[in-house]
Design a protein around this motif. Structure first.
Motif, mmCIF file in Angstrom:
data_model
loop_
_atom_site.group_PDB
_atom_site.id
_atom_site.type_symbol
_atom_site.label_atom_id
_atom_site.label_comp_id
_atom_site.label_asym_id
_atom_site.label_seq_id
_atom_site.Cartn_x
_atom_site.Cartn_y
_atom_site.Cartn_z
ATOM 1 N N ALA A 18 18.330 -1.580 -13.162
ATOM 2 C CA ALA A 18 18.545 -1.685 -11.818
ATOM 3 C C ALA A 18 17.553 -0.892 -10.953
ATOM 4 C CB ALA A 18 19.954 -1.648 -11.319
ATOM 5 N N ARG A 19 17.625 0.380 -11.533
ATOM 6 C CA ARG A 19 16.782 1.379 -10.720
ATOM 7 C C ARG A 19 15.339 1.010 -10.699
ATOM 8 N NH1 ARG A 19 16.335 4.441 -6.378
ATOM 9 N NH2 ARG A 19 15.128 6.239 -6.787
ATOM 10 N N TYR A 20 14.809 0.436 -11.769
ATOM 11 C CA TYR A 20 13.225 0.118 -11.876
ATOM 12 C C TYR A 20 13.102 -0.911 -10.850
ATOM 13 C CZ TYR A 20 9.184 -2.227 -13.663
ATOM 14 O OH TYR A 20 7.777 -2.763 -13.783
ATOM 15 N N ALA A 21 14.046 -2.158 -10.992
ATOM 16 C CA ALA A 21 13.969 -3.144 -10.093
ATOM 17 C C ALA A 21 13.804 -2.616 -8.390
ATOM 18 C CB ALA A 21 14.964 -4.063 -10.201
ATOM 19 N N ALA A 22 14.611 -1.672 -8.359
ATOM 20 C CA ALA A 22 14.839 -1.112 -6.724
ATOM 21 C C ALA A 22 13.444 -0.473 -6.580
ATOM 22 C CB ALA A 22 16.009 -0.184 -6.680
ATOM 23 N N LEU A 23 13.108 0.403 -7.404
ATOM 24 C CA LEU A 23 11.850 1.167 -7.003
ATOM 25 C C LEU A 23 10.604 0.239 -6.807
ATOM 26 C CD1 LEU A 23 12.276 4.354 -9.175
ATOM 27 C CD2 LEU A 23 12.445 4.398 -6.773
ATOM 28 N N LEU A 24 10.681 -0.562 -7.614
ATOM 29 C CA LEU A 24 9.329 -1.732 -7.619
ATOM 30 C C LEU A 24 9.525 -2.562 -6.424
ATOM 31 C CD1 LEU A 24 6.975 -2.300 -9.617
ATOM 32 C CD2 LEU A 24 8.109 -4.275 -10.434
ATOM 33 N N ARG A 25 10.658 -2.706 -5.797
ATOM 34 C CA ARG A 25 10.629 -3.409 -4.699
ATOM 35 C C ARG A 25 10.222 -2.482 -3.517
ATOM 36 N NH1 ARG A 25 13.089 -7.784 -1.541
ATOM 37 N NH2 ARG A 25 12.459 -7.036 0.630
ATOM 38 N N GLN A 26 10.510 -1.195 -3.614
ATOM 39 C CA GLN A 26 10.304 -0.166 -2.655
ATOM 40 C C GLN A 26 8.786 -0.131 -2.534
ATOM 41 O OE1 GLN A 26 11.968 3.550 -2.876
ATOM 42 N NE2 GLN A 26 14.220 2.809 -3.262
ATOM 43 N N LEU A 27 8.207 -0.252 -3.794
ATOM 44 C CA LEU A 27 6.544 -0.027 -3.699
ATOM 45 C C LEU A 27 5.901 -1.337 -3.144
ATOM 46 C CD1 LEU A 27 4.154 1.304 -5.078
ATOM 47 C CD2 LEU A 27 4.357 0.139 -7.093
ATOM 48 N N ALA A 28 6.624 -2.543 -3.430
ATOM 49 C CA ALA A 28 6.214 -3.477 -2.872
ATOM 50 C C ALA A 28 6.165 -3.750 -1.379
ATOM 51 C CB ALA A 28 6.680 -5.026 -3.430
ATOM 52 N N ARG A 82 2.722 -1.252 -16.994
ATOM 53 C CA ARG A 82 1.469 -1.954 -16.404
ATOM 54 C C ARG A 82 1.696 -2.747 -15.141
ATOM 55 N NH1 ARG A 82 -1.232 -7.396 -19.341
ATOM 56 N NH2 ARG A 82 -2.884 -7.484 -18.021
ATOM 57 N N LEU A 83 2.852 -3.546 -14.928
ATOM 58 C CA LEU A 83 3.272 -4.099 -13.795
ATOM 59 C C LEU A 83 3.003 -2.786 -12.616
ATOM 60 C CD1 LEU A 83 3.961 -6.483 -11.830
ATOM 61 C CD2 LEU A 83 6.322 -6.268 -12.601
ATOM 62 N N THR A 84 3.670 -2.137 -12.879
ATOM 63 C CA THR A 84 3.804 -0.964 -11.737
ATOM 64 C C THR A 84 2.537 -0.341 -11.264
ATOM 65 O OG1 THR A 84 6.006 -0.111 -12.655
ATOM 66 C CG2 THR A 84 4.459 1.470 -11.200
ATOM 67 N N ASP A 85 1.642 -0.285 -12.153
ATOM 68 C CA ASP A 85 0.130 0.212 -12.137
ATOM 69 C C ASP A 85 -0.779 -0.801 -11.314
ATOM 70 O OD1 ASP A 85 0.815 2.403 -13.106
ATOM 71 O OD2 ASP A 85 -0.037 2.249 -15.075
ATOM 72 N N GLU A 86 -0.411 -2.123 -11.560
ATOM 73 C CA GLU A 86 -1.312 -3.141 -11.109
ATOM 74 C C GLU A 86 -0.903 -3.233 -9.624
ATOM 75 O OE1 GLU A 86 -3.653 -4.700 -11.951
ATOM 76 O OE2 GLU A 86 -3.756 -4.557 -14.118
ATOM 77 N N VAL A 87 0.826 -3.353 -9.339
ATOM 78 C CA VAL A 87 0.809 -3.350 -7.866
ATOM 79 C C VAL A 87 0.323 -2.289 -6.996
ATOM 80 C CG1 VAL A 87 3.044 -3.169 -6.352
ATOM 81 C CG2 VAL A 87 3.337 -4.413 -8.749
ATOM 82 N N ASP A 88 0.088 -0.807 -7.726
ATOM 83 C CA ASP A 88 -0.150 0.335 -7.019
ATOM 84 C C ASP A 88 -1.707 0.111 -6.797
ATOM 85 O OD1 ASP A 88 -0.287 2.721 -6.211
ATOM 86 O OD2 ASP A 88 -1.166 3.656 -7.900
ATOM 87 N N ASN A 89 -2.521 -0.725 -7.724
ATOM 88 C CA ASN A 89 -3.817 -1.031 -7.641
ATOM 89 C C ASN A 89 -4.044 -1.941 -6.013
ATOM 90 O OD1 ASN A 89 -4.634 0.246 -9.919
ATOM 91 N ND2 ASN A 89 -4.562 -1.448 -11.163
ATOM 92 N N VAL A 90 -3.341 -2.905 -6.114
ATOM 93 C CA VAL A 90 -3.408 -3.441 -4.752
ATOM 94 C C VAL A 90 -3.383 -2.686 -3.602
ATOM 95 C CG1 VAL A 90 -2.263 -5.453 -3.360
ATOM 96 C CG2 VAL A 90 -2.206 -5.553 -5.890
ATOM 97 N N ILE A 91 -2.512 -1.704 -3.593
ATOM 98 C CA ILE A 91 -2.179 -0.543 -2.356
ATOM 99 C C ILE A 91 -3.688 0.133 -2.319
ATOM 100 C CG2 ILE A 91 -1.105 0.938 -1.213
ATOM 101 C CD1 ILE A 91 1.289 -0.162 -2.541
ATOM 102 N N ASP A 92 -4.278 0.598 -3.514
ATOM 103 C CA ASP A 92 -5.235 1.430 -3.597
ATOM 104 C C ASP A 92 -6.519 0.644 -2.986
ATOM 105 O OD1 ASP A 92 -3.808 3.444 -4.848
ATOM 106 O OD2 ASP A 92 -4.530 2.743 -6.987
ATOM 107 N N LYS A 93 -6.661 -0.539 -3.372
ATOM 108 C CA LYS A 93 -7.578 -1.314 -2.773
ATOM 109 C C LYS A 93 -7.861 -1.170 -1.418
ATOM 110 C CE LYS A 93 -10.147 -3.207 -6.283
ATOM 111 N NZ LYS A 93 -9.320 -2.724 -7.491
ATOM 112 N N MET A 94 -6.647 -1.397 -0.516
ATOM 113 C CA MET A 94 -6.641 -1.253 0.681
ATOM 114 C C MET A 94 -7.049 -0.076 1.458
ATOM 115 S SD MET A 94 -3.035 -3.174 1.846
ATOM 116 C CE MET A 94 -2.039 -3.395 0.556
ATOM 117 N N ARG A 95 -6.768 1.178 0.699
ATOM 118 C CA ARG A 95 -7.103 2.332 0.871
ATOM 119 C C ARG A 95 -8.728 2.461 0.868
ATOM 120 N NH1 ARG A 95 -9.725 6.459 -1.861
ATOM 121 N NH2 ARG A 95 -8.037 6.518 -3.470
ATOM 122 N N HIS A 96 -9.236 2.026 -0.292
ATOM 123 C CA HIS A 96 -10.703 1.952 -0.653
ATOM 124 C C HIS A 96 -11.327 1.075 0.416
ATOM 125 C CE1 HIS A 96 -9.779 2.707 -5.201
ATOM 126 N NE2 HIS A 96 -9.828 3.686 -4.483
ATOM 127 N N ALA A 97 -10.731 -0.100 0.969
ATOM 128 C CA ALA A 97 -11.592 -0.461 1.953
ATOM 129 C C ALA A 97 -11.586 -0.021 3.229
ATOM 130 C CB ALA A 97 -10.711 -2.008 2.139
#
Length: 217
Positions: A18-28, A82-97
């Protein structure tokens, strides 16, 4: 009747699902906020984007710590990481842009329509990804709904592909003459690639979540 994960919680202690799901939702959620802010500011507010990325990084660190200290999880821990890091990559790309726009501001202070189309496609993929991630919090992910949201991500990514293909062809024509500004060409070409890469990263996240849903179907 409780799920098998309820039984694991009783016999082995909390599995942290449950904690993982909640944190991943926060990241999204941070990802959606970042995509919205990027669109509203045309990527011109680097400090604002960086602040959101740092917020995301803190959540990622918390997820990593959670997974490192977990024994039994609903999903394989490497898959969750891996899923966590891939979601983070999406956000990182916005910062790079946004960083790229800031570096080449003399040329990118006013974005072309094609860049804005790519930003919209990026926001669409991030919103669909956030909805997809929300399903991880359910006792069992509904495979049909997972497929629908993954298709929404894929459709937005395919739209971004069409936009960048057209935009890059136009750049070649515009900057082919000898008197053309090479630095300006680099500024636009790289920006298009960064914005399109964001949709590619979101597509990879969608594939990962679909794989997780299939495994538990």
């Amino acid at each position: 009747m409780g799920s098998i994960w309820d039984a694991f919680d009783r016999f082995f202690g909390s599995s942290h699902n449950a904690r993982y799901a909640a944190l991943l939702r926060q990241l999204a959620d941070v990802g959606v906020d970042c995509a919205e802010h990027f669109k509203q500011t045309d990527g011109q507010d680097l400090q604002g984007i960086v602040a959101l990325e740092r917020k995301a990084d803190k959540i990622v660190d918390e997820i990593h710590e959670l997974l490192d200290n977990s024994f039994i999880m609903r999903f394989d821990i490497p898959d969750a990481m891996r899923l966590t890091d891939e979601v983070d990559n999406v956000i990182d790309k916005m910062r790079h842009a946004a960083s790229h726009i800031d570096t080449y501001k003399p040329f990118l202070s006013t974005l072309r329509p094609e860049a804005k189309e790519l930003i919209v496609a990026g926001e669409e993929t991030m919103r669909a990804l956030r909805d997809l991630i929300s399903l991880i919090g359910e006792a069992k992910m509904p495979l049909t709904r997972v497929r629908e949201l993954q298709k929404a991500i894929n459709d937005a990514e395919a739209k971004a592909d069409l936009v960048i293909n057209k935009a890059e062809r136009a750049l070649v024509v515009e900057y082919a003459p000898q008197h053309a500004n090479d630095i300006e060409f680099i500024a636009w070409d790289k920006l298009y690639q960064l914005l399109e890469d964001m949709t590619d990263d979101a597509k990879r996240c969608g594939k990962l979540i679909l794989s997780l849903a299939r495994k538990e179907a």
